[in-house]
Design a protein around this motif. Sequence first.
Motif, PDB file in Angstrom:
ATOM      1  N   LEU A 152     -75.923   9.705 -21.260  1.00 63.76           N
ATOM      2  CA  LEU A 152     -75.181   8.456 -21.321  1.00 63.76           C
ATOM      3  C   LEU A 152     -73.886   8.739 -22.084  1.00 63.76           C
ATOM      4  O   LEU A 152     -73.911   8.986 -23.282  1.00 63.76           O
ATOM      5  CB  LEU A 152     -75.981   7.368 -22.041  1.00 63.76           C
ATOM      6  N   PRO A 153     -72.719   8.728 -21.407  1.00 65.19           N
ATOM      7  CA  PRO A 153     -71.471   9.123 -22.057  1.00 65.19           C
ATOM      8  C   PRO A 153     -70.978   8.084 -23.058  1.00 65.19           C
ATOM      9  O   PRO A 153     -71.447   6.937 -23.080  1.00 65.19           O
ATOM     10  CB  PRO A 153     -70.496   9.262 -20.884  1.00 65.19           C
ATOM     11  N   GLN A 154     -69.996   8.501 -23.859  1.00 64.72           N
ATOM     12  CA  GLN A 154     -69.436   7.608 -24.867  1.00 64.72           C
ATOM     13  C   GLN A 154     -68.736   6.417 -24.219  1.00 64.72           C
ATOM     14  O   GLN A 154     -68.899   5.284 -24.667  1.00 64.72           O
ATOM     15  CB  GLN A 154     -68.453   8.376 -25.753  1.00 64.72           C
ATOM     16  N   ASN A 155     -67.959   6.664 -23.180  1.00 63.51           N
ATOM     17  CA  ASN A 155     -67.323   5.577 -22.448  1.00 63.51           C
ATOM     18  C   ASN A 155     -68.282   5.108 -21.359  1.00 63.51           C
ATOM     19  O   ASN A 155     -68.302   5.647 -20.252  1.00 63.51           O
ATOM     20  CB  ASN A 155     -66.001   6.034 -21.840  1.00 63.51           C
ATOM     21  N   VAL A 156     -69.071   4.099 -21.684  1.00 66.36           N
ATOM     22  CA  VAL A 156     -70.153   3.693 -20.770  1.00 66.36           C
ATOM     23  C   VAL A 156     -69.623   3.066 -19.494  1.00 66.36           C
ATOM     24  O   VAL A 156     -70.366   2.966 -18.498  1.00 66.36           O
ATOM     25  CB  VAL A 156     -71.128   2.724 -21.475  1.00 66.36           C
ATOM     26  N   GLN A 157     -68.355   2.639 -19.484  1.00 70.52           N
ATOM     27  CA  GLN A 157     -67.808   2.078 -18.243  1.00 70.52           C
ATOM     28  C   GLN A 157     -67.820   3.105 -17.119  1.00 70.52           C
ATOM     29  O   GLN A 157     -67.836   2.740 -15.938  1.00 70.52           O
ATOM     30  CB  GLN A 157     -66.371   1.574 -18.480  1.00 70.52           C
ATOM     31  N   ASN A 158     -67.815   4.392 -17.479  1.00 65.86           N
ATOM     32  CA  ASN A 158     -67.854   5.444 -16.460  1.00 65.86           C
ATOM     33  C   ASN A 158     -69.178   5.478 -15.704  1.00 65.86           C
ATOM     34  O   ASN A 158     -69.275   6.097 -14.647  1.00 65.86           O
ATOM     35  CB  ASN A 158     -67.608   6.808 -17.100  1.00 65.86           C
ATOM     36  N   VAL A 159     -70.197   4.820 -16.244  1.00 71.49           N
ATOM     37  CA  VAL A 159     -71.522   4.816 -15.611  1.00 71.49           C
ATOM     38  C   VAL A 159     -71.566   3.838 -14.444  1.00 71.49           C
ATOM     39  O   VAL A 159     -72.301   4.027 -13.479  1.00 71.49           O
ATOM     40  CB  VAL A 159     -72.602   4.437 -16.662  1.00 71.49           C
ATOM     41  N   PHE A 160     -70.763   2.783 -14.513  1.00 71.54           N
ATOM     42  CA  PHE A 160     -70.846   1.709 -13.522  1.00 71.54           C
ATOM     43  C   PHE A 160     -69.976   1.984 -12.298  1.00 71.54           C
ATOM     44  O   PHE A 160     -68.821   2.367 -12.422  1.00 71.54           O
ATOM     45  CB  PHE A 160     -70.427   0.386 -14.158  1.00 71.54           C
ATOM     46  N   ILE A 161     -70.558   1.746 -11.120  1.00 70.63           N
ATOM     47  CA  ILE A 161     -69.811   1.960  -9.877  1.00 70.63           C
ATOM     48  C   ILE A 161     -69.952   0.786  -8.905  1.00 70.63           C
ATOM     49  O   ILE A 161     -69.322   0.776  -7.854  1.00 70.63           O
ATOM     50  CB  ILE A 161     -70.276   3.253  -9.161  1.00 70.63           C
ATOM     51  N   LYS A 162     -70.764  -0.203  -9.265  1.00 71.92           N
ATOM     52  CA  LYS A 162     -71.016  -1.344  -8.383  1.00 71.92           C
ATOM     53  C   LYS A 162     -70.361  -2.613  -8.927  1.00 71.92           C
ATOM     54  O   LYS A 162     -69.780  -2.625 -10.003  1.00 71.92           O
ATOM     55  CB  LYS A 162     -72.527  -1.557  -8.224  1.00 71.92           C
ATOM     56  N   SER A 163     -70.522  -3.698  -8.177  1.00 75.87           N
ATOM     57  CA  SER A 163     -69.868  -4.964  -8.540  1.00 75.87           C
ATOM     58  C   SER A 163     -70.668  -5.797  -9.526  1.00 75.87           C
ATOM     59  O   SER A 163     -70.123  -6.714 -10.148  1.00 75.87           O
ATOM     60  CB  SER A 163     -69.607  -5.803  -7.282  1.00 75.87           C
ATOM     61  N   THR A 164     -71.959  -5.517  -9.651  1.00 74.96           N
ATOM     62  CA  THR A 164     -72.783  -6.233 -10.633  1.00 74.96           C
ATOM     63  C   THR A 164     -73.696  -5.244 -11.347  1.00 74.96           C
ATOM     64  O   THR A 164     -73.982  -4.148 -10.845  1.00 74.96           O
ATOM     65  CB  THR A 164     -73.661  -7.315  -9.972  1.00 74.96           C
ATOM     66  N   VAL A 165     -74.175  -5.658 -12.497  1.00 72.62           N
ATOM     67  CA  VAL A 165     -75.101  -4.833 -13.269  1.00 72.62           C
ATOM     68  C   VAL A 165     -76.383  -4.611 -12.467  1.00 72.62           C
ATOM     69  O   VAL A 165     -76.929  -3.504 -12.440  1.00 72.62           O
ATOM     70  CB  VAL A 165     -75.423  -5.513 -14.619  1.00 72.62           C
ATOM     71  N   ARG A 166     -76.857  -5.657 -11.802  1.00 74.19           N
ATOM     72  CA  ARG A 166     -78.085  -5.538 -11.008  1.00 74.19           C
ATOM     73  C   ARG A 166     -77.946  -4.446  -9.944  1.00 74.19           C
ATOM     74  O   ARG A 166     -78.837  -3.601  -9.779  1.00 74.19           O
ATOM     75  CB  ARG A 166     -78.406  -6.876 -10.338  1.00 74.19           C
ATOM     76  N   GLU A 167     -76.831  -4.453  -9.228  1.00 79.25           N
ATOM     77  CA  GLU A 167     -76.613  -3.462  -8.163  1.00 79.25           C
ATOM     78  C   GLU A 167     -76.579  -2.046  -8.738  1.00 79.25           C
ATOM     79  O   GLU A 167     -77.087  -1.107  -8.121  1.00 79.25           O
ATOM     80  CB  GLU A 167     -75.302  -3.758  -7.436  1.00 79.25           C
ATOM     81  N   ASP A 168     -75.983  -1.890  -9.906  1.00 76.13           N
ATOM     82  CA  ASP A 168     -75.917  -0.567 -10.531  1.00 76.13           C
ATOM     83  C   ASP A 168     -77.301  -0.038 -10.858  1.00 76.13           C
ATOM     84  O   ASP A 168     -77.624   1.121 -10.594  1.00 76.13           O
ATOM     85  CB  ASP A 168     -75.063  -0.630 -11.803  1.00 76.13           C
ATOM     86  N   ILE A 169     -78.133  -0.883 -11.461  1.00 77.12           N
ATOM     87  CA  ILE A 169     -79.489  -0.456 -11.832  1.00 77.12           C
ATOM     88  C   ILE A 169     -80.313  -0.170 -10.584  1.00 77.12           C
ATOM     89  O   ILE A 169     -81.033   0.833 -10.498  1.00 77.12           O
ATOM     90  CB  ILE A 169     -80.175  -1.524 -12.710  1.00 77.12           C
ATOM     91  N   GLU A 170     -80.210  -1.056  -9.596  1.00 75.92           N
ATOM     92  CA  GLU A 170     -80.967  -0.860  -8.357  1.00 75.92           C
ATOM     93  C   GLU A 170     -80.520   0.400  -7.623  1.00 75.92           C
ATOM     94  O   GLU A 170     -81.345   1.109  -7.020  1.00 75.92           O
ATOM     95  CB  GLU A 170     -80.814  -2.090  -7.457  1.00 75.92           C
ATOM     96  N   ASP A 171     -79.231   0.701  -7.656  1.00 76.20           N
ATOM     97  CA  ASP A 171     -78.705   1.907  -7.024  1.00 76.20           C
ATOM     98  C   ASP A 171     -79.311   3.156  -7.660  1.00 76.20           C
ATOM     99  O   ASP A 171     -79.706   4.100  -6.956  1.00 76.20           O
ATOM    100  CB  ASP A 171     -77.184   1.932  -7.156  1.00 76.20           C
ATOM    101  N   PRO A 179     -69.689  -5.349 -14.373  1.00 74.50           N
ATOM    102  CA  PRO A 179     -69.740  -4.522 -15.587  1.00 74.50           C
ATOM    103  C   PRO A 179     -68.479  -4.580 -16.440  1.00 74.50           C
ATOM    104  O   PRO A 179     -68.540  -4.459 -17.660  1.00 74.50           O
ATOM    105  CB  PRO A 179     -69.954  -3.109 -15.023  1.00 74.50           C
ATOM    106  N   TYR A 180     -67.314  -4.800 -15.802  1.00 74.00           N
ATOM    107  CA  TYR A 180     -66.063  -4.825 -16.562  1.00 74.00           C
ATOM    108  C   TYR A 180     -65.848  -6.153 -17.285  1.00 74.00           C
ATOM    109  O   TYR A 180     -64.905  -6.285 -18.071  1.00 74.00           O
ATOM    110  CB  TYR A 180     -64.874  -4.532 -15.651  1.00 74.00           C
ATOM    111  N   ASP A 181     -66.724  -7.126 -17.042  1.00 78.11           N
ATOM    112  CA  ASP A 181     -66.640  -8.414 -17.733  1.00 78.11           C
ATOM    113  C   ASP A 181     -67.533  -8.466 -18.968  1.00 78.11           C
ATOM    114  O   ASP A 181     -67.611  -9.491 -19.640  1.00 78.11           O
ATOM    115  CB  ASP A 181     -67.029  -9.561 -16.784  1.00 78.11           C
ATOM    116  N   LEU A 182     -68.212  -7.357 -19.268  1.00 75.81           N
ATOM    117  CA  LEU A 182     -69.134  -7.321 -20.400  1.00 75.81           C
ATOM    118  C   LEU A 182     -68.410  -6.972 -21.686  1.00 75.81           C
ATOM    119  O   LEU A 182     -67.394  -6.287 -21.673  1.00 75.81           O
ATOM    120  CB  LEU A 182     -70.237  -6.276 -20.146  1.00 75.81           C
ATOM    121  N   SER A 183     -68.961  -7.440 -22.809  1.00 73.34           N
ATOM    122  CA  SER A 183     -68.445  -6.999 -24.107  1.00 73.34           C
ATOM    123  C   SER A 183     -68.884  -5.550 -24.327  1.00 73.34           C
ATOM    124  O   SER A 183     -69.718  -5.015 -23.580  1.00 73.34           O
ATOM    125  CB  SER A 183     -68.993  -7.881 -25.228  1.00 73.34           C
ATOM    126  N   GLY A 184     -68.339  -4.923 -25.379  1.00 71.76           N
ATOM    127  CA  GLY A 184     -68.689  -3.527 -25.650  1.00 71.76           C
ATOM    128  C   GLY A 184     -70.181  -3.327 -25.855  1.00 71.76           C
ATOM    129  O   GLY A 184     -70.788  -2.399 -25.305  1.00 71.76           O
TER     130      GLY A 184
END
Length: 545
Positions: free
Chosen positions: A368-387, A420-425
Motif C-alpha cells: 500500500l503506497p504512501q500516496n494512496v490515490q495511486n491505488v484507485f482506478i475506478k469511479s467509486t470505492v465499491r468498484e475499486d474493491i470489487e475489481d 475516491p478523489y472526493d474522500l478526505s485523507g
Amino acid sequence: MEILALENLSFRYPAEEKDTLSHISLSIEEGDFCVLCGTSGCGKTTLMKLIKRELAPHGTLSGEIRFCGKAQGELSARESAADIGYVLQNPEAQIVTDKVWHELSFGLENLGCGTEYIRLRIGEMANYFGIAHMFREGTSHLSGGQKQLLSLAAVMAMSPKLLLLDEPTSQLDPIAAADFIGTLKKLNRELGTTIIIAEHRLEELLPIADKVAVLENGALAAFGTPQKVCRELGGTPIFAGFPTAARIWQKLGGTGEAPLTVREGRKFLEQRVKIASLSEKTNAKNEKNTLTEQKSTPALTLAEVFFRYEKSAPDILRGASLSLREGEFFCLLGANGAGKTTVLRAAAGLAKPYKGKIKAHGKKTVLLPQNVQNVFIKSTVREDIEDMLAIYGAKKDEIGEKAFSLAEKLGVTHLLGKHPYDLSGGEAQKCALAKVLAASPDILLLDEPTKAIDPAAKRELAHIVRELCRGGVAVLAVTHDVEFAAENADRCALFFDGEILAPAAPQIFFSANNFYTTAASRISRGILENAVTESDVLRLLEVAK
C-alpha cells in the motif's frame, strides 16, 4: 484587531444529503496562532479552502467570511491571492517549477512585482528559511522536508497577513516535523504572521497555540485557549489526540491547568511518584517479547541487500538485512529521503537489488503506497474493491458481499458509493487499505499508513493490523508516527545509511532514543523505567503504589 471572522458558516457539497460544515462561528485576532483539529472527514480541509477564496470547493455556502473587516467577496484579486497564504498537505501538489529559485519567485512574478524587488525578497526568504545552499537545485531532487519548507518559503515571500496550513507535517519525520513547527512559531512570534494550521499532530502544536478550534461532524465542538479546550474535552474520544502530558494528567485526575509540554508533564509526574526502579517488571515484559519473536517462522527475509536507482548514483540500500516473521508487525523509522520506501519497494519486488537476496518464502506480498490515490482506478470505492476481488479470483456472485464485508471491517461502508478523489485523507487511507486487503496478502507492506488520520482511525487501523497478524499475516510498515509504532509494533528499527539498525521491542528501542522516541518516554525517563507509551506510564504508576 480581528483579522478573520466566520459567522454562522455552513457548506454542503453538491449531491450530498447533509452539510459538511454546520453553523460555524469564530473569531481570529491578528497575530493569533490557531490550531484546527478534529477527526478525519470532519471538515477541516473544507473550512480552510473556503477561507482561501481561490481554492473554495463548489457547493452551497451560507453565512459570512470576513477578512480584515471586509466581506470575502469584497476583497480584490491581489488581496485574496497575496494576503492569505495557503500551504498544502502534499508539497508535490504545490510546487510548480523546476528550480528552487523559480519556486520562490513564482508568486511574486504573478503579482507583477519588479525584478529587483523579487531578487531581494527571494534572497531574504532563502536565508531566513535556511535554504540558500539549495537555491539553484532542482525541486525534484529535494527531500519531503525540504519541499515542504520550500512551499512555506514561497508562500511567505508574498508577505501574507494570514497563513493557512493543511496538515503540513503529515509526511515529515519527527525531527523534520519539529523543525518545521519551530519555523512556524518563529514566523508567528517574530513577524506577527497570523497562523491557522489544521493538524492531527498536536504534541508540539498545542503548547505554542493561542487558540484551538475543534471540529466534530462539521460543527464547532470547542474553541478557545488550549487550557480551556483541555478542560472542556478531557475524557472525550477527541481528547485522545491531545498531548501525552495532558492525557496522563486527565487520567490521573489532575487538577488545575493541564500540562502540555514534556517539561510540564515531567513536573506533574514527579509529584505523583517517587523515583524508583521498576526495571525488573519491565524487563520481564521485554524478555517475553523476545521469546515470542524467536518462536515465529520467517515470512520475508532481506539478506545484505544493495540497491541504487542508477548505475552512477549512490547506493540507497547498503547491506540492508531484515527477517520479518509470520504474524509480526514490524515498524521501520527514519528520516525523510533516507530510503525507507525503497526498502518496501525492494520487498515488493518493484526494485531489483544488484546484490543480496530477498525471499518472501512463497508468500503473497502486497504494497500500500504512501500516496494512496495511486491505488484507485475506478469511479467509486465499491468498484475499486470489487475489481481487486475479481482479479484475485473471487466468485462473481460473492464479490458484492465480500466487498461490503471488507468495507464494514474498515468502517467505510458509507463511502462505497463515493468517488475516491472526493474522500478526505483519512477516508482515502482506509478505503485503499480495504482494496489491498481484497488481495488476501500473506505479507502486507504499508508506507506511512497513519498519514492524515485521526487518533480514533489509528486505533481502528491498529486493531485491523493486529487481527491480520493473529491470522498469520506479516506486516512491515514504514512510519514517522513514533506513538503508533510504540503502542502497536512487535519490533521497531531505525533505517540509516542504507541499513536497518537495532531491531528491538518498542520498550527497548524507544527507551534508547532521545529524538526518535515518544513524548511518554521523554516525560517519564528517569522517573519510570522503559515507559514509552501512555499506558506504560499508567501501568507502572499502578505497580509503584
